[in-house]
Scaffold this active site. Structure first.
Site, PDB file in Angstrom:
ATOM      1  CB  CYS A 297     -14.756 -87.437 -28.313  1.00  0.00           C
ATOM      2  SG  CYS A 297     -15.371 -87.469 -26.626  1.00  0.00           S
ATOM      3  CD  GLN A 305     -24.516 -80.457 -20.466  1.00  0.00           C
ATOM      4  OE1 GLN A 305     -25.572 -80.753 -19.938  1.00  0.00           O
ATOM      5  NE2 GLN A 305     -23.502 -81.313 -20.548  1.00  0.00           N
ATOM      6  CE  LYS A 307     -25.157 -70.834 -19.632  1.00  0.00           C
ATOM      7  NZ  LYS A 307     -24.058 -70.190 -18.878  1.00  0.00           N
ATOM      8  N   GLY A 308     -26.604 -73.321 -26.406  1.00  0.00           N
ATOM      9  CA  GLY A 308     -26.311 -73.318 -27.828  1.00  0.00           C
ATOM     10  C   GLY A 308     -24.887 -73.711 -28.170  1.00  0.00           C
ATOM     11  CE1 TYR A 309     -20.907 -70.588 -26.001  1.00  0.00           C
ATOM     12  CE2 TYR A 309     -21.628 -71.242 -23.814  1.00  0.00           C
ATOM     13  CZ  TYR A 309     -21.149 -70.274 -24.675  1.00  0.00           C
ATOM     14  OH  TYR A 309     -20.925 -68.997 -24.217  1.00  0.00           O
ATOM     15  N   GLY A 310     -23.322 -76.669 -27.697  1.00  0.00           N
ATOM     16  CA  GLY A 310     -23.217 -77.993 -28.312  1.00  0.00           C
ATOM     17  C   GLY A 310     -23.473 -77.922 -29.808  1.00  0.00           C
ATOM     18  CD  GLU A 331     -14.708 -92.708 -33.262  1.00  0.00           C
ATOM     19  OE1 GLU A 331     -14.550 -93.328 -32.191  1.00  0.00           O
ATOM     20  OE2 GLU A 331     -13.814 -92.032 -33.800  1.00  0.00           O
ATOM     21  CB  SER A 335     -23.148 -89.613 -25.475  1.00  0.00           C
ATOM     22  OG  SER A 335     -23.398 -88.283 -25.900  1.00  0.00           O
TER      23      SER A 335
END
Length: 436
Positions: A297, A305, A307-310, A331, A335
């Protein structure tokens, strides 16, 4: 359906009543435009005596479902343009301009932009049953907003917080322990006693400082504010991880893990300042995944969001896979936002490998260099039209010019590098059972 009888609002204006299940036109608060919507729930506001409707907009993800006053709801005729868009999303004959047809690629781009979920009938039969159960249970968002540290966030989805918290319009959450409260004053009393200023785990990564001769420098792995990653064991810090799951469910539609957190490790990303470590997002990972998944997850909280964190979280999961000496994959199902983030990450990583290794590379070579599973490599190359299927084998068909052109299109994406010299982590090892 709409009822024929009309209800006076006390100001001489009458409004049509709409039943649950009615399709209406609703003026959305996110853009003040009329869209076709379904009435999911309704109630009378005890203060005004007017109807309030909980609506789902046909062309948009559930995260935009909302309670609206009766003055925003009207006949379906006002949403004709929305219906046309909905026909386009469904592969119909909406106007795309000129003679352009709705190809599968255009449809995918449309659904990614508007985050349109897959239709129920498109799912396998067993998934249709599970999806119906999920939709019924989570159809109405229970908590409308949360206050976490210095941020107040509108929630996106239903989350199974226990009562009486589940019935609160707004929750107050401690950003260090993730304990939740109904009142701000209760949170403040908790913070006055709380000594924890970071997630309850091991700090396994800290971004490097800026150079001494340029303290304002930001780039590569250097960030401002500095960031840290903490590894939290679901078995050792059960309450924290359960609270993290409940919080993340407010922003993830199909998350099902809430209470059985023992088999998982949680990697929590934080920004650091003088007050402490402030949670930005996280990903979880099974301690022992039978399917070889390196991520269960993932969530970046809304204020952080774009900002490159994902991408940083995804890259971090693959760096852990490399240290384990194996390939990995997230997995499923992902989303909508997760799928977009992964496609972007895979694209950049694979293109950079193709750019740096001008010699002929196989699918397996790319997989070994990136730790990306081979089927994910194939799908990414197919989306870029860089692979051909010939005589039963996948053949990479690419020139340096084509790679450079693709890289130019993603050159402006925000990217935070990982300084591997500052990653201090060893793979999880199952503890031996205690001797009797």
């Amino acid at each position: 359906m709409a009822r024929d009888r009309r209800r006076d609002d006390g100001a001489g204006t009458s409004h049509t009543e709409y039943d649950v299940g009615a399709r209406v036109s609703c003026k959305a608060t996110f853009n003040n435009q009329y869209h076709a919507a379904d009435v999911i729930e309704r109630k009378v506001d005890p203060k005004t005596g007017k109807w309030r409707y909980y609506v789902h907009y046909l062309d948009f993800d559930k995260r935009l479902d909302e309670w609206v006053g009766q003055e925003r709801v009207g006949s379906i005729a006002k949403a004709a343009s929305a219906d046309a868009l909905h026909r386009v999303a469904s592969g119909g004959s909406g106007d795309l301009g000129g003679d352009q047809k709705m190809t599968r690629r255009l449809k995918r781009q449309y659904t990614e932009i508007l985050h349109v979920p897959a239709a129920l009938e498109e799912l396998p039969p067993i998934d249709q049953h599970l999806e119906k159960e999920h939709q019924e249970k989570t159809k109405v968002k229970n908590i409308q907003s949360v206050e976490l540290g210095r941020h107040e966030m509108d929630t996106w989805y239903y989350s199974p917080y226990p009562e009486p918290y589940a019935s609160c319009h707004k929750l107050y959450i401690c950003e260090y322990t993730l304990k939740y409260f109904r009142k701000k004053k209760t949170l403040l009393r908790h913070l006055a006693k709380c000594t924890l200023r970071h997630p309850p785990g091991d700090e396994i990564y800290r971004s490097p400082p800026a150079p001494a001769n340029d303290p304002s420098y930001v780039g590569g792995a250097v960030t401002n504010p500095p960031i840290s990653m903490f590894e939290v064991d679901g078995k050792k810090s059960k309450v924290y991880c359960q609270n993290l799951c409940l919080l993340s469910k407010l922003f993830l539609d199909h998350k099902t893990l809430y209470y059985d957190v023992d088999p998982f490790l949680f990697y929590v990303l934080c920004e650091k300042d003088a007050q402490g470590y402030h949670i930005v997002g996280y990903f979880s990972k099974e301690k022992n995944s039978a399917e070889g998944n390196n991520l269960a997850c993932i969530l970046t909280l809304p204020p952080y969001q774009r900002k490159g964190y994902g991408r940083f979280l995804i890259a971090f999961s693959y760096e852990l896979s490399k240290k384990e000496g194996r390939v990995g994959s997230p997995e499923r199902p992902l989303s909508d936002l997760g799928a977009v983030s992964y496609r972007s990450y895979w694209t950049r990583e694979i293109l950079e490998v193709l750019r740096d290794h001008k010699a002929s590379l196989s699918i397996k070579d790319i997989s070994e260099k990136t730790a990306i599973r081979t089927d994910d490599v194939v799908k990414t190359l197919e989306s870029l039209s860089l692979i051909k299927y010939w005589k039963g084998d996948h053949i990479i068909s690419v020139t340096q010019k084509i790679v450079d052109e693709h890289l130019k299109t993603i050159a402006n994406q925000k990217n935070i590098d990982i300084d591997l010299s500052r990653l201090h982590w060893t793979p999880y090892r199952q503890e031996a059972p205690a001797k009797k």
